[in-house]
Motif scaffolding. Structure first.
Motif, short mmCIF file in Angstrom:
data_model
loop_
_atom_site.label_atom_id
_atom_site.label_comp_id
_atom_site.label_asym_id
_atom_site.label_seq_id
_atom_site.Cartn_x
_atom_site.Cartn_y
_atom_site.Cartn_z
N GLU A 54 -49.85 53.78 34.18
CA GLU A 54 -50.40 54.42 35.38
C GLU A 54 -51.37 53.49 36.11
OE1 GLU A 54 -51.65 58.46 35.16
OE2 GLU A 54 -50.44 58.88 33.39
N ASP A 57 -58.89 57.30 42.52
CA ASP A 57 -57.71 57.81 41.82
C ASP A 57 -57.88 57.65 40.31
OD1 ASP A 57 -56.65 58.42 44.22
OD2 ASP A 57 -55.11 56.87 44.23
N LYS A 79 -61.62 66.17 31.00
CA LYS A 79 -61.99 67.52 31.43
C LYS A 79 -63.46 67.64 31.84
CE LYS A 79 -58.40 69.91 28.78
NZ LYS A 79 -57.67 68.68 28.46
N HIS A 92 -70.86 67.72 33.98
CA HIS A 92 -70.82 67.34 35.40
C HIS A 92 -71.58 66.03 35.55
CE1 HIS A 92 -70.30 68.10 39.70
NE2 HIS A 92 -71.50 67.55 39.83
N GLU A 123 -66.11 67.38 27.92
CA GLU A 123 -65.54 68.61 28.49
C GLU A 123 -66.64 69.53 28.99
OE1 GLU A 123 -62.43 72.19 27.26
OE2 GLU A 123 -62.86 70.54 25.89
N ALA A 175 -61.01 62.01 34.64
CA ALA A 175 -61.60 63.36 34.60
C ALA A 175 -60.60 64.39 34.12
CB ALA A 175 -62.13 63.72 35.98
N ASN A 176 -59.33 64.24 34.50
CA ASN A 176 -58.30 65.18 34.03
C ASN A 176 -58.09 65.07 32.53
OD1 ASN A 176 -57.85 66.17 36.61
ND2 ASN A 176 -56.23 64.70 37.05
N ILE A 177 -58.19 63.85 32.00
CA ILE A 177 -58.00 63.66 30.56
C ILE A 177 -59.19 64.20 29.78
CG2 ILE A 177 -57.78 61.92 28.73
CD1 ILE A 177 -56.24 60.18 30.69
N HIS A 194 -60.26 60.32 39.01
CA HIS A 194 -59.62 61.63 38.90
C HIS A 194 -58.73 61.72 37.66
CE1 HIS A 194 -60.87 63.73 42.52
NE2 HIS A 194 -60.70 62.63 43.23
N LYS A 195 -58.02 60.65 37.36
CA LYS A 195 -57.16 60.64 36.18
C LYS A 195 -57.98 60.73 34.89
CE LYS A 195 -53.26 58.13 38.21
NZ LYS A 195 -52.24 59.17 37.95
N ALA A 201 -59.71 56.75 27.29
CA ALA A 201 -58.93 57.34 28.38
C ALA A 201 -58.26 56.26 29.23
CB ALA A 201 -59.83 58.22 29.25
N THR A 214 -66.22 67.30 35.42
CA THR A 214 -66.31 67.30 36.88
C THR A 214 -67.33 66.26 37.31
OG1 THR A 214 -67.97 69.06 36.81
CG2 THR A 214 -65.66 69.72 37.04
#
Length: 799
Positions: free
Chosen positions: A718, A413, A423, A387, A384, A419-421, A416-417, A709, A425
């Motif tokens: 997914e 894609d 947190k 970068h 979290e 990274a969303n889990i 991005h998924k 993840a 960049t």
């Protein structure tokens, strides 16, 4: 009595003033005064000069004449050792206590509170062994700095847990680019011990970060013990550097925080953001112990040059016996007069910079205390706020570039998924040498794998293959037990069996309906006599199968309708069997005359069709490293003609379409290509079992986080949705390829039409027979009265 009281009152200040005077080198006055403000502001400092050397004796004697009860030695560095030796010699002759505030070399021992010269070196060696490193780079500048790491280098060579040390000496100046390039490209090492002053060490780390020499791959051990007082998070650029260092106290303890508050209120000492500087800690502890020892002795006479001062022995004895829990730890002394049983606190930053262990001078090992273990156990590894630098390789459908310069594809894609889990960049960068990565002759890796090894990237996302043991050769079995079915397609076989069933039932039904199957005319008497219907359900199926197999049958139809249907069925059987026989001969002949390519063995056993792989990829590496005979032959052919290797899968597919060329490619890429291009087809199964993964540097702490993840995405289906999105193209519908030696029904489809027409004509004819049957005479009626004109149906298949 009053006179005596007055004299005692007058004498006490004299004794008091004599007990709190210390001779200090003049060049240390400005540094030592703030420390004395904190330790005891009543202490008086008497300066003395160390130049020229011939005046030092007179300078010390003057200090003693002014009431100095202790002497601080000058710093014993190169060029000033003679001055320290002279001062110590005078102090020893007069029995005046003398201490050093600086670390003295082994050749010039003196009383001081510093850990031994080799303490940090041994602590670093213990840390390296604990981490099981096999090679390190030691960065130094001056000769004294090299002397400090001698024991570490020795421990690396003469120990069961040995490691090698490569020395790199920095050039004078602020630019360390050449040295860093040498470490990164020539030495190819990632564990670096830095033994230079702290400001230069921080500058070295900043330049290393600018050259992508930070991150999970690299680890730096900074030997300067003031690094623990620096707020590393406030220094931009080195936040990704893994750093280990040592200190004489726990900067986060309540004791040190109370000391800091006391220093701020009592003195003008400048403190860092946390902890107490190493030198300040040693000076405070040394002066506090010295003054406490002096205060515990009643001094009745002043020391003088040329005489032995009796009180000096008592002060020295108290110095070594007085217990003290100082800023640098508890004081213990060895019989030789050196400090012993001290502890160095080990700090490490991976996620946060904090204490994680302690090194003991008694055991010379690193161990985690209970409090440290509990603190570390509560630390949660996380991405979290991080970068990351992501290396990508352009290959559809994994990573593609859009017209506006952005990236898209399955891997993007997925990234991005994840990274969303987690947190975090990221920044995407295309791999510089446009290759996945293969091991080169010098032992280094190219492509994306090389960027991960060098620390140029934190992650690599592409169709990156994970390969493992290839000791067994995979075999693709092709059974010939049912080769006799190849001449006809599955559709034709189904229609044939359906026709057989329908015709058999039709003959049974028509025979039941037609009157001419239930009686016959006697040619001699001209009379009709009833007979049994020979076409039972069982006989009907037997009659049609005998006809289909071109075998005779004792059954013979009597009515015109059943004869018509039989004739049409015989014609159907004639054409079908002839077509089957011709195609079977073609299958067997083709099999003898040319060998089709069904697997790697077939490909390696011919020379007409050339084959190759993607250059500098995992498939090429597989053939290069394989010890299996078939794959070794294939590699010899490919390596002897470098033109067989292609630079991209797109180029390989183009060569397949334009020439006699077979492209050996990854399974997922092959599936994507075949799905979207009807001119391509896959031959054989998988040569090697492989999977795809996200690349991380070896030993990355984020491996488990990213794997978890991905598993979460897989559980939510997914990943399947992403594959459907990027692999399937509903606008492309490819016809199933047919074999050249297989009849799919196009050439014999007319006989099935003829059979249907025959069934219709038979139905019409049997109706006509019922209508046109003449009413028999009374005499005939007696003969055929038992003939059923209106048929009745019973299931008599097994009768």
């Amino acid at each position: 009595m009053q006179i005596l009281q007055f004299l005692s009152i007058l004498w006490l200040p004299i004794l008091f003033s004599n007990a709190y005077k210390i001779a200090v080198p003049a060049n240390l006055i400005d540094e030592i005064n703030p420390v004395l403000e904190f330790v005891d502001f009543r202490v008086q400092v008497i300066p003395y000069e160390t130049k020229p050397l011939w005046r030092i004796k007179q300078e010390i004697c003057n200090c003693l004449a002014l009431g100095a009860s202790a002497v601080i030695l000058p710093e014993q560095y190169e060029g000033h050792m003679a001055a320290a030796a002279i001062v110590q010699s005078i102090a020893d002759n007069t029995n005046v206590p003398c201490v050093s505030l600086h670390l003295s070399p082994p050749t010039r021992p003196s009383t001081h509170l510093h850990p031994h010269l080799n303490a940090k070196s041994l602590a670093v060696a213990a840390f390296i062994k604990r981490e099981k490193w096999k090679d390190v780079v030691v960065v130094f500048d001056e000769a004294d700095e090299l002397l400090e790491v001698t024991d570490m280098i020795t421990a690396g060579h003469f120990d069961p847990d040995s490691f090698s040390s490569q020395l790199v000496r920095l050039k004078h100046g602020d630019d360390y680019g050449n040295e860093l390039k040498h470490i990164k490209n020539k030495l190819d090492r990632y564990r670096i011990v830095i033994n230079i002053p702290l400001p230069r060490a921080l500058h070295f780390l900043e330049q290393a970060a600018n050259m992508s020499m930070c991150g999970v791959l690299y680890h730096y051990v900074v030997m300067d013990m003031d690094l623990v007082t620096v707020d590393l998070d406030s220094i931009r650029g080195i936040e990704d550097c893994n750093i280990t260092s040592f200190g004489v106290h726990d900067v986060n303890s309540e004791f040190i925080e109370d000391v800091r508050q006391e220093i701020v209120h009592k003195s003008s000492i400048r403190l860092p953001k946390k902890g107490v500087p190493y030198t300040t800690s040693i000076w405070i502890d040394t002066l506090r112990l010295l003054i406490r020892s002096m205060k515990s002795i009643h001094i009745w006479e002043e020391p003088r040059c040329g005489e032995t001062w009796k009180a000096g022995s008592d002060i020295k004895k108290k110095f070594f016996e007085t217990p003290l829990s100082g800023i640098s730890g508890d004081l213990h002394w060895a019989p030789s007069g050196e400090r012993s049983n001290y502890t160095l606190h080990v700090y490490r930053r991976k996620l946060t910079y904090q204490k994680f262990a302690e090194w003991s001078s008694r055991t010379r090992r690193i161990a985690s205390s209970e409090a440290v273990v509990i603190a570390n156990s509560t630390e949660k590894l996380t991405l979290e706020g991080k970068h990351l630098k992501i290396s990508v390789y352009l290959e559809a459908p994994f990573v593609m570039m859009t017209s506006n310069g952005s990236y898209e594809g399955y891997c993007i894609d997925l990234l991005h998924k994840i990274a969303n889990i987690l947190k975090f960049t990221f920044t995407i960068q295309k791999v510089r040498d446009n290759a996945y990565g293969s091991k080169e002759s010098n032992g280094k890796w190219s492509g994306m794998v090389g960027e991960l090894q060098r620390g140029d990237a934190d992650l690599a996302v592409a169709s990156l293959t994970i390969s493992y043991g290839r000791s067994e050769k995979p075999r693709i079995t092709d059974s010939d037990w049912f080769k006799f079915m190849d001449p006809l397609s599955t559709q034709v076989w189904i229609m044939t069996f359906a026709s057989y069933f329908v015709v058999s039932v039709a003959i049974w039904i028509i025979a039941k309906i037609s009157p001419y199957e239930q009686f016959e005319r006697d040619e001699d008497s001209g009379q009709y006599k009833p007979v049994d219907n020979q076409f039972s359900l069982r006989n009907s199926f037997w009659f049609t199968v005998c006809s289909l197999m071109q075998q005779g049958s004792e059954l013979c139809p009597r009515a015109a309708s059943t004869r018509l249907l039989t004739a049409i069925w015989w014609f159907f059987a004639l054409i079908l069997i002839s077509s089957y026989t011709a195609n079977l001969a073609a299958v067997l002949t083709t099999r003898r005359m040319e060998t089709p390519i069904e697997n790697a063995d077939d490909l390696a056993g011919q020379t007409k069709i050339k084959y190759g792989t993607l250059g500098r990829g995992s498939t090429m590496s597989f053939f290069n490293e394989s010890k299996i005979e078939t794959y070794e032959r294939m590699w010899q052919l490919m390596s002897s003609s470098p033109g067989l290797f292609v630079q991209s899968s797109k180029e390989g597919i183009a060569r397949v379409k334009s020439s006699d060329y077979a492209y050996l490619m990854e399974s997922s890429m092959l599936e994507y290509a075949v799905e979207r291009d009807c001119e391509l087809m896959q031959i054989g199964g998988l040569i090697d079992q492989k999977g795809y993964g996200i690349g991380l540097p070896k030993g990355s702490p984020y491996r488990e986080l990213i794997s978890t993840a991905i598993l979460r995405l897989q559980e939510k289906t997914e990943l399947t949705e992403l594959k459907e999105k990027w692999w399937k193209d509903k606008s492309v519908v490819c016809e199933q390829p047919k074999r050249k030696d297989q009849d799919d029904g196009e050439s014999i489809g007319g006989i099935f039409i003829l059979l249907v027409v025959g069934l219709v004509l038979t139905a019409i004819l049997v109706i006509f027979e019922l209508i046109t049957t003449r009413k028999p005479s009374p005499a005939q009626s007696q003969v055929i009265r038992h003939v059923n004109v209106i048929p009745t149906f019973t299931f008599d298949f097994f009768k």
